[in-house]
Design a protein around this motif. Structure first.
Motif, mmCIF file in Angstrom:
data_model
loop_
_atom_site.group_PDB
_atom_site.id
_atom_site.type_symbol
_atom_site.label_atom_id
_atom_site.label_comp_id
_atom_site.label_asym_id
_atom_site.label_seq_id
_atom_site.Cartn_x
_atom_site.Cartn_y
_atom_site.Cartn_z
ATOM 1 N N PRO A 1 56.153 -112.278 -28.784
ATOM 2 C CA PRO A 1 55.869 -111.500 -29.988
ATOM 3 C C PRO A 1 54.387 -111.163 -30.155
ATOM 4 C CG PRO A 1 57.438 -113.234 -30.492
ATOM 5 C CD PRO A 1 56.954 -113.486 -29.093
ATOM 6 N N TRP A 2 53.491 -112.091 -29.796
ATOM 7 C CA TRP A 2 52.058 -111.805 -29.914
ATOM 8 C C TRP A 2 51.655 -110.672 -28.969
ATOM 9 C CZ3 TRP A 2 50.625 -117.648 -29.184
ATOM 10 C CH2 TRP A 2 51.006 -118.363 -30.339
ATOM 11 N N GLN A 3 52.263 -110.627 -27.794
ATOM 12 C CA GLN A 3 51.923 -109.551 -26.861
ATOM 13 C C GLN A 3 52.551 -108.223 -27.284
ATOM 14 O OE1 GLN A 3 52.815 -111.464 -23.021
ATOM 15 N NE2 GLN A 3 50.618 -111.816 -22.749
ATOM 16 N N VAL A 4 53.674 -108.267 -28.002
ATOM 17 C CA VAL A 4 54.194 -107.045 -28.629
ATOM 18 C C VAL A 4 53.177 -106.528 -29.642
ATOM 19 C CG1 VAL A 4 55.979 -106.108 -30.154
ATOM 20 C CG2 VAL A 4 56.630 -107.617 -28.268
ATOM 21 N N LEU A 5 52.624 -107.433 -30.437
ATOM 22 C CA LEU A 5 51.579 -107.052 -31.390
ATOM 23 C C LEU A 5 50.391 -106.419 -30.678
ATOM 24 C CD1 LEU A 5 50.008 -107.085 -34.074
ATOM 25 C CD2 LEU A 5 49.518 -109.509 -33.654
ATOM 26 N N ALA A 6 49.985 -106.998 -29.557
ATOM 27 C CA ALA A 6 48.857 -106.447 -28.805
ATOM 28 C C ALA A 6 49.136 -105.012 -28.382
ATOM 29 C CB ALA A 6 48.559 -107.319 -27.586
#
Length: 242
Positions: A208-213
């Motif tokens: 999910p954090w890399q989706v945010l990125a």
């Protein structure tokens, strides 16, 4: 374009009914989540997308009105993602149940009285490749003129000997870098998080954090770290981007 994001942990223990007598231990985390959601509301988005880890059966999109519950954690508590859906849609069926991470998000949104924009959910696999995460984020960022993300996910589960994954000496360093990157809205650092190491450390939030990125690429957002602790040997991070 992405105009704001809130990053919150997703343990069901965040819900006081689930935590029961241990509920006060996460009061500071709950307060930080409330502050982060306030940043989302202040951004006046056209669309809010909630992103969180999900097992295979719950991956993919979850429309507004999809229901979730905490019965699997011994609590008779139901939640709904955003506003009520039209009768008879998939959101009202047993097949439309939210994964636990999005159920926690739905509880947070209900608790803060979210009514600022339509809400959609997306469950992502914890092992999803970084490139696909980033691409998914870019697609989400283009969904509306003003998009906000509520990103659910825990850091490592290996911070102490009593943690779910036992103690791993690498966990503190991984979590510290993740917290720094989330607090600084450092898109490149989030993209560079090691997916293999994250899996070994039982990090639920890496994808999910890399989706945010991916969604934040070129958006020029600034970040603030609101909470960073590991009360049960699991890293919980709260951050807000605007």
């Amino acid at each position: 374009m992405l105009v704001a994001a809130a990053v919150c942990p997703c343990p069901p223990l965040l819900v006081p009914d689930v935590a029961a007598g241990a509920a006060p231990e996460l009061d500071a985390a709950r307060a930080a989540c409330t502050d982060a959601l306030g940043v989302l509301a202040a951004s006046r988005p056209d669309l809010l997308v909630v992103v969180g880890p999900a097992d295979r059966s719950a991956r993919g999109p979850h429309p507004e009105g999809t229901r979730g519950s905490f019965t699997g954690f011994g609590v008779d508590l139901a939640v709904r993602l955003g506003r009520e859906s039209a009768a008879g849609t998939a959101a009202d069926t047993a097949d439309g149940q939210l994964p636990a991470s999005l159920a926690v998000a739905a509880w947070l949104l209900e608790r803060t009285g979210w009514s600022d924009a339509p809400v959609e959910g997306l469950g992502v696999g914890e092992t999803l490749e970084a490139e696909r995460c980033v691409g998914t984020g870019a697609e989400l960022g283009a969904r509306a003129g003003r998009v906000a993300l509520l990103v659910m996910g825990d850091a490592s589960a290996c911070r102490t000997v009593k943690a779910p994954g036992y103690l791993d000496e690498r966990a503190a360093g991984f979590d510290a870098e993740a917290a720094r990157a989330l607090g600084a809205a450092d898109v490149d650092a989030l993209k560079a998080l090691d997916a293999g190491l994250a899996e070994e450390l039982k990090v639920a939030g890496r994808a999910p954090w890399q989706v945010l990125a991916g969604a934040a690429e070129g958006a020029g957002l600034a970040g603030a770290l609101l909470y960073d602790d590991a009360p049960y040997g699991v890293g919980y991070i709260v951050a807000a981007w605007s």
